[in-house]
Scaffold this motif. Sequence first.
Motif, PDB file in Angstrom:
ATOM      1  N   GLU A   1       0.839  -1.204   0.000  1.00  0.00           N
ATOM      2  CA  GLU A   1       0.000   0.000   0.000  1.00  0.00           C
ATOM      3  C   GLU A   1       0.872   1.250   0.000  1.00  0.00           C
ATOM      4  O   GLU A   1       0.591   2.216  -0.721  1.00  0.00           O
ATOM      5  N   LEU A   2       1.913   1.233   0.787  1.00  0.00           N
ATOM      6  CA  LEU A   2       2.849   2.352   0.826  1.00  0.00           C
ATOM      7  C   LEU A   2       3.545   2.499  -0.521  1.00  0.00           C
ATOM      8  O   LEU A   2       3.721   3.615  -1.025  1.00  0.00           O
ATOM      9  N   ASN A   3       3.912   1.384  -1.119  1.00  0.00           N
ATOM     10  CA  ASN A   3       4.555   1.405  -2.428  1.00  0.00           C
ATOM     11  C   ASN A   3       3.626   2.010  -3.476  1.00  0.00           C
ATOM     12  O   ASN A   3       4.075   2.775  -4.342  1.00  0.00           O
ATOM     13  N   ALA A   4       2.339   1.684  -3.414  1.00  0.00           N
ATOM     14  CA  ALA A   4       1.369   2.246  -4.354  1.00  0.00           C
ATOM     15  C   ALA A   4       1.246   3.760  -4.153  1.00  0.00           C
ATOM     16  O   ALA A   4       1.201   4.525  -5.130  1.00  0.00           O
ATOM     17  N   ARG A   5       1.203   4.193  -2.884  1.00  0.00           N
ATOM     18  CA  ARG A   5       1.148   5.637  -2.597  1.00  0.00           C
ATOM     19  C   ARG A   5       2.412   6.333  -3.087  1.00  0.00           C
ATOM     20  O   ARG A   5       2.362   7.452  -3.601  1.00  0.00           O
ATOM     21  N   LEU A   6       3.549   5.671  -2.911  1.00  0.00           N
ATOM     22  CA  LEU A   6       4.816   6.222  -3.368  1.00  0.00           C
ATOM     23  C   LEU A   6       4.796   6.420  -4.877  1.00  0.00           C
ATOM     24  O   LEU A   6       5.136   7.501  -5.378  1.00  0.00           O
ATOM     25  N   LEU A   7       4.402   5.398  -5.611  1.00  0.00           N
ATOM     26  CA  LEU A   7       4.361   5.496  -7.072  1.00  0.00           C
ATOM     27  C   LEU A   7       3.389   6.579  -7.526  1.00  0.00           C
ATOM     28  O   LEU A   7       3.659   7.318  -8.476  1.00  0.00           O
ATOM     29  N   GLU A   8       2.275   6.682  -6.834  1.00  0.00           N
ATOM     30  CA  GLU A   8       1.283   7.721  -7.152  1.00  0.00           C
ATOM     31  C   GLU A   8       1.874   9.111  -6.883  1.00  0.00           C
ATOM     32  O   GLU A   8       1.690  10.037  -7.678  1.00  0.00           O
ATOM     33  N   THR A   9       2.580   9.257  -5.793  1.00  0.00           N
ATOM     34  CA  THR A   9       3.186  10.537  -5.441  1.00  0.00           C
ATOM     35  C   THR A   9       4.270  10.925  -6.438  1.00  0.00           C
ATOM     36  O   THR A   9       4.360  12.084  -6.847  1.00  0.00           O
ATOM     37  N   ILE A  10       5.077   9.970  -6.844  1.00  0.00           N
ATOM     38  CA  ILE A  10       6.129  10.250  -7.827  1.00  0.00           C
ATOM     39  C   ILE A  10       5.521  10.606  -9.176  1.00  0.00           C
ATOM     40  O   ILE A  10       5.975  11.528  -9.852  1.00  0.00           O
ATOM     41  N   ALA A  11       4.466   9.890  -9.572  1.00  0.00           N
ATOM     42  CA  ALA A  11       3.843  10.124 -10.870  1.00  0.00           C
ATOM     43  C   ALA A  11       3.065  11.437 -10.919  1.00  0.00           C
ATOM     44  O   ALA A  11       2.843  11.994 -11.995  1.00  0.00           O
ATOM     45  N   ASP A  12       2.662  11.949  -9.766  1.00  0.00           N
ATOM     46  CA  ASP A  12       1.885  13.188  -9.724  1.00  0.00           C
ATOM     47  C   ASP A  12       2.807  14.377  -9.973  1.00  0.00           C
ATOM     48  O   ASP A  12       3.507  14.837  -9.075  1.00  0.00           O
ATOM     49  N   THR A  13       2.812  14.860 -11.204  1.00  0.00           N
ATOM     50  CA  THR A  13       3.683  15.972 -11.567  1.00  0.00           C
ATOM     51  C   THR A  13       2.910  17.288 -11.682  1.00  0.00           C
ATOM     52  O   THR A  13       3.507  18.314 -11.991  1.00  0.00           O
ATOM     53  N   GLU A  14       1.609  17.239 -11.447  1.00  0.00           N
ATOM     54  CA  GLU A  14       0.820  18.463 -11.507  1.00  0.00           C
ATOM     55  C   GLU A  14       1.120  19.330 -10.299  1.00  0.00           C
ATOM     56  O   GLU A  14       1.347  18.832  -9.202  1.00  0.00           O
ATOM     57  N   CYS A  15       1.075  20.624 -10.534  1.00  0.00           N
ATOM     58  CA  CYS A  15       1.295  21.572  -9.431  1.00  0.00           C
ATOM     59  C   CYS A  15       0.051  21.599  -8.557  1.00  0.00           C
ATOM     60  O   CYS A  15      -1.063  21.718  -9.070  1.00  0.00           O
ATOM     61  N   PRO A  16       0.209  21.498  -7.251  1.00  0.00           N
ATOM     62  CA  PRO A  16      -0.938  21.590  -6.348  1.00  0.00           C
ATOM     63  C   PRO A  16      -1.601  22.968  -6.453  1.00  0.00           C
ATOM     64  O   PRO A  16      -0.959  23.960  -6.797  1.00  0.00           O
ATOM     65  N   GLU A  17      -2.884  23.003  -6.146  1.00  0.00           N
ATOM     66  CA  GLU A  17      -3.643  24.243  -6.274  1.00  0.00           C
ATOM     67  C   GLU A  17      -3.072  25.358  -5.401  1.00  0.00           C
ATOM     68  O   GLU A  17      -3.056  26.516  -5.800  1.00  0.00           O
ATOM     69  N   GLY A  18      -2.624  25.033  -4.208  1.00  0.00           N
ATOM     70  CA  GLY A  18      -2.048  26.037  -3.321  1.00  0.00           C
ATOM     71  C   GLY A  18      -0.810  26.686  -3.927  1.00  0.00           C
ATOM     72  O   GLY A  18      -0.613  27.900  -3.830  1.00  0.00           O
ATOM     73  N   VAL A  19       0.035  25.872  -4.553  1.00  0.00           N
ATOM     74  CA  VAL A  19       1.241  26.387  -5.191  1.00  0.00           C
ATOM     75  C   VAL A  19       0.854  27.271  -6.371  1.00  0.00           C
ATOM     76  O   VAL A  19       1.395  28.367  -6.550  1.00  0.00           O
ATOM     77  N   LEU A  20      -0.112  26.797  -7.178  1.00  0.00           N
ATOM     78  CA  LEU A  20      -0.558  27.599  -8.323  1.00  0.00           C
ATOM     79  C   LEU A  20      -1.143  28.929  -7.886  1.00  0.00           C
ATOM     80  O   LEU A  20      -0.918  29.962  -8.531  1.00  0.00           O
ATOM     81  N   ALA A  21      -1.884  28.920  -6.792  1.00  0.00           N
ATOM     82  CA  ALA A  21      -2.463  30.166  -6.285  1.00  0.00           C
ATOM     83  C   ALA A  21      -1.360  31.147  -5.897  1.00  0.00           C
ATOM     84  O   ALA A  21      -1.466  32.350  -6.176  1.00  0.00           O
ATOM     85  N   MET A  22      -0.320  30.642  -5.266  1.00  0.00           N
ATOM     86  CA  MET A  22       0.796  31.512  -4.896  1.00  0.00           C
ATOM     87  C   MET A  22       1.519  32.032  -6.128  1.00  0.00           C
ATOM     88  O   MET A  22       1.880  33.204  -6.204  1.00  0.00           O
ATOM     89  N   VAL A  23       1.724  31.163  -7.096  1.00  0.00           N
ATOM     90  CA  VAL A  23       2.425  31.557  -8.318  1.00  0.00           C
ATOM     91  C   VAL A  23       1.626  32.630  -9.061  1.00  0.00           C
ATOM     92  O   VAL A  23       2.199  33.577  -9.607  1.00  0.00           O
ATOM     93  N   LYS A  24       0.310  32.498  -9.054  1.00  0.00           N
ATOM     94  CA  LYS A  24      -0.526  33.500  -9.731  1.00  0.00           C
ATOM     95  C   LYS A  24      -0.446  34.862  -9.057  1.00  0.00           C
ATOM     96  O   LYS A  24      -0.771  35.870  -9.666  1.00  0.00           O
ATOM     97  N   SER A  25       0.005  34.905  -7.821  1.00  0.00           N
ATOM     98  CA  SER A  25       0.126  36.186  -7.128  1.00  0.00           C
ATOM     99  C   SER A  25       1.365  36.969  -7.575  1.00  0.00           C
ATOM    100  O   SER A  25       1.507  38.132  -7.227  1.00  0.00           O
ATOM    101  N   VAL A  26       2.250  36.319  -8.344  1.00  0.00           N
ATOM    102  CA  VAL A  26       3.420  37.017  -8.869  1.00  0.00           C
ATOM    103  C   VAL A  26       2.952  37.955  -9.975  1.00  0.00           C
ATOM    104  O   VAL A  26       2.291  37.534 -10.918  1.00  0.00           O
ATOM    105  N   VAL A  27       3.289  39.231  -9.835  1.00  0.00           N
ATOM    106  CA  VAL A  27       2.929  40.213 -10.853  1.00  0.00           C
ATOM    107  C   VAL A  27       4.147  40.382 -11.761  1.00  0.00           C
ATOM    108  O   VAL A  27       5.173  40.902 -11.331  1.00  0.00           O
ATOM    109  N   PRO A  28       4.000  39.933 -13.013  1.00  0.00           N
ATOM    110  CA  PRO A  28       5.150  40.022 -13.911  1.00  0.00           C
ATOM    111  C   PRO A  28       5.480  41.487 -14.234  1.00  0.00           C
ATOM    112  O   PRO A  28       4.612  42.351 -14.196  1.00  0.00           O
ATOM    113  N   ASN A  29       6.733  41.711 -14.554  1.00  0.00           N
ATOM    114  CA  ASN A  29       7.150  43.043 -14.970  1.00  0.00           C
ATOM    115  C   ASN A  29       6.445  43.421 -16.268  1.00  0.00           C
ATOM    116  O   ASN A  29       6.182  42.560 -17.111  1.00  0.00           O
TER     117      ASN A  29
END
Length: 186
Positions: free
Chosen positions: A118-146
Amino acid sequence: MKNILCLITVLLLLSSCSSPESEGKALAQKMNECAENYIKEKQKVITGFVEDFNASDYSSRAEALKAYEQVVLEVLDEYNSRRDEILVEKDKIAGQFADDYNDVVVFRTTYLNNINTELNARLLETIADTECPEGVLAMVKSVVPNKPDVSRIQKDLVGHKLYEGFERKQCFFPENWAWNIEKNEI
């Protein structure tokens, strides 16, 4: 003095006589801990990035995303390094039991039976998950480009196509006409 010699002899015998079962179980436990550690560390990276995020540290959103991805990659590299160390240790231990085929089979079987699937399955799922989490995306969107300057706008338009943009009755050129913007045309 005799007691000390006996004690040392017993300790040496115990340390040199490790069973394939105990070695397989101990190594599987190390691998499970390694997987758990990776999952926890990746979650810490996400949480830490969101909590410590300062938009003024980045000049663009792409730079902020790249910083996040770099930290995630470092955690993955650390996991891979630790996993490789454990696999080398596994091969070394299997080599110690190479004289007796049954010991090798017992070692490998015990190792595999003690890996948490079960841990191995969670590990593989975590490694395969390359999408940015919503919290990270929200922070990134707060960057105001020059604001781009004229040269940046000219550079960004290269390779784009412009169409007339009017109703078909008002157009001068054929329906499939488009202006392909080349370098130094704007």
